[in-house]
Design a protein around this motif. Structure first.
Motif, PDB file in Angstrom:
ATOM      1  N   TRP A 163       1.689  -1.519   5.628  1.00 27.94           N
ATOM      2  CA  TRP A 163       1.298  -0.472   5.056  1.00 27.94           C
ATOM      3  C   TRP A 163      -0.231   0.298   5.974  1.00 27.94           C
ATOM      4  CZ3 TRP A 163       2.403   2.648   0.749  1.00 27.94           C
ATOM      5  CH2 TRP A 163       1.296   3.388   0.348  1.00 27.94           C
ATOM      6  N   GLY A 197       0.959   2.841   8.212  1.00 25.92           N
ATOM      7  CA  GLY A 197       1.496   3.825   7.783  1.00 25.92           C
ATOM      8  C   GLY A 197       3.027   3.692   7.764  1.00 25.92           C
ATOM      9  N   TYR A 248       6.288   3.319   2.395  1.00 27.48           N
ATOM     10  CA  TYR A 248       6.001   4.287   1.406  1.00 27.48           C
ATOM     11  C   TYR A 248       6.852   3.780   0.067  1.00 27.48           C
ATOM     12  CZ  TYR A 248      11.071   5.941   2.676  1.00 27.48           C
ATOM     13  OH  TYR A 248      12.493   6.084   2.660  1.00 27.48           O
ATOM     14  N   CYS A 255      12.582   9.516  -0.922  1.00 21.32           N
ATOM     15  CA  CYS A 255      10.993   9.521  -1.291  1.00 21.32           C
ATOM     16  C   CYS A 255      10.167   9.442   0.019  1.00 21.32           C
ATOM     17  CB  CYS A 255      10.574   8.196  -1.943  1.00 21.32           C
ATOM     18  SG  CYS A 255      11.334   8.377  -3.598  1.00 21.32           S
ATOM     19  N   GLY A 309       8.984  11.556   2.100  1.00 23.04           N
ATOM     20  CA  GLY A 309       7.857  12.438   2.290  1.00 23.04           C
ATOM     21  C   GLY A 309       6.609  12.098   1.364  1.00 23.04           C
ATOM     22  N   ARG A 310       6.761  11.258   0.574  1.00 27.86           N
ATOM     23  CA  ARG A 310       5.717  11.083  -0.532  1.00 27.86           C
ATOM     24  C   ARG A 310       4.343  10.737   0.111  1.00 27.86           C
ATOM     25  NH1 ARG A 310       7.983   7.470  -5.365  1.00 27.86           N
ATOM     26  NH2 ARG A 310       5.774   7.274  -5.645  1.00 27.86           N
ATOM     27  N   ASP A 311       3.240  11.063  -0.631  1.00 27.87           N
ATOM     28  CA  ASP A 311       2.216  11.025  -0.340  1.00 27.87           C
ATOM     29  C   ASP A 311       1.883   9.189  -0.281  1.00 27.87           C
ATOM     30  OD1 ASP A 311      -0.759  10.932   0.176  1.00 27.87           O
ATOM     31  OD2 ASP A 311      -1.454  11.433  -1.933  1.00 27.87           O
ATOM     32  N   ARG A 312       1.363   8.847   0.925  1.00 23.62           N
ATOM     33  CA  ARG A 312       1.224   7.589   0.899  1.00 23.62           C
ATOM     34  C   ARG A 312      -0.454   7.189   1.317  1.00 23.62           C
ATOM     35  NH1 ARG A 312       5.063   6.446   6.072  1.00 23.62           N
ATOM     36  NH2 ARG A 312       6.676   8.272   5.500  1.00 23.62           N
ATOM     37  N   GLY A 313      -1.313   7.982   0.968  1.00 25.62           N
ATOM     38  CA  GLY A 313      -2.874   7.932   0.868  1.00 25.62           C
ATOM     39  C   GLY A 313      -3.250   6.703   0.366  1.00 25.62           C
TER      40      GLY A 313
END
Ligand code: GLU
Length: 287
Positions: free
Chosen positions: A88, A91, A94, A128, A130-134
């Protein structure tokens, strides 16, 4: 040499399991190494203590032995969480909220062509990705490996493994993995399931390394899963063991035995009065 047998206690061991365990045990014996047992009980909805007890009884009946204590995956949550954190933080994971149905439908969309099948079924169409992974790794979420990001992180590193069994082509040797094939035929596999906070692929890689397994002995039905394991070993900086994919046990008509064919359970043969030698002769005569 360290080999292992890693059954899931979700039903009785059948002839195929017995063959796999015996192959791993004999390889270790021949090399003066150690045969280890690992109970893959990460699925709380399916694993049962009575199946685990039967695994020990069946393997002892076949004449196998192994050092205690046995590793049980249900006791290894921290190790899996640590590995997921590494991926994780790089990066490479996801969250995914797709249902099985969403995936089938997206994979069937006209522009996608025929859905490709990978080691875990339909290759994930990336809905999924492209989802925000912040932020911190989400708890209780399905997490997928971003295969393209993983391959980019590994750069030009060569990926492959040594096959000491029959592999898919019926012979051993070095099996190289190409990025193209990993992207198209493996794709973004699930590494963390909602219900178990890990997955088969992640746990098996973390535990083979933790147990110092040098030779993974398993049926050729898991040959394609090995590609995922080699990618994970590279990402987690773990050693790549040799792999020995053995033939699958078939019945007299040449049909592959179903994974859970209780009529072929080792315990059923035992109850019928067959000796371990007679059951071992069954493995050996079925080609
Ligand atoms: N636990 C898996 C099974 O029972 C096999 C594990 C492996 O060989 O990687 O099918």
């Amino acid at each position: 040499m360290n080999t292992r047998f890693a059954p899931s206690p979700t039903g009785p061991l059948h002839l195929g399991h017995g063959f796999s365990a015996l192959t791993a045990w004999r390889m270790a014996q021949a090399a003066g190494g150690t045969f280890l047992l690992r109970i893959e009980d990460i699925d709380p909805s399916r694993a049962r203590p009575e199946w685990e007890a039967l695994i020990y009884a069946d393997l002892r009946w076949l004449g196998l032995d192994w050092p205690e204590p046995v590793m049980r995956q249900s006791e290894r949550a921290e190790a899996y969480a640590a590995a997921l954190d590494v991926l994780w933080d790089c990066g490479l994971l996801y969250p995914c909220s797709c249902s099985r149905r969403d995936i089938q439908e997206a994979a069937r969309a006209p522009q996608e062509g025929a859905p490709l099948l990978g080691p875990d079924g339909v290759v994930y169409p990336g809905t999924c990705r492209g989802r925000d992974r912040g932020g911190a790794r989400p708890e209780g979420a399905v997490l997928r490996l971003d295969m393209a990001a993983a391959l980019a992180a590994l750069g030009a590193r060569e990926l492959g493994f040594s096959e000491t069994g029959q592999g898919l082509e019926g012979h051993g040797g070095y099996v190289g993995l190409t990025p193209e094939n990993l992207l198209s035929h493996v794709g973004d596999v699930v590494l963390c399931r909602r219900d178990m906070a890990t997955s088969y692929h992640l746990s098996v890689v973390v535990d083979d390394a933790a147990q110092g397994i040098t030779h993974v002995v398993r049926g050729r039905d898991l040959f394609e899963a090995t590609a995922i394991h080699v990618v994970l070993q590279a990402l987690l900086e773990l050693p790549v063991p040799d792999y020995h994919h053995h033939r699958l046990i078939r019945d007299a008509t040449g049909k592959r035995l179903a994974k859970r064919d209780d009529a072929r359970a080792l315990s059923a043969y035992r109850a019928e009065g067959l000796s371990p030698q007679q059951v071992i002769a069954l493995f050996e005569s079925s080609a």
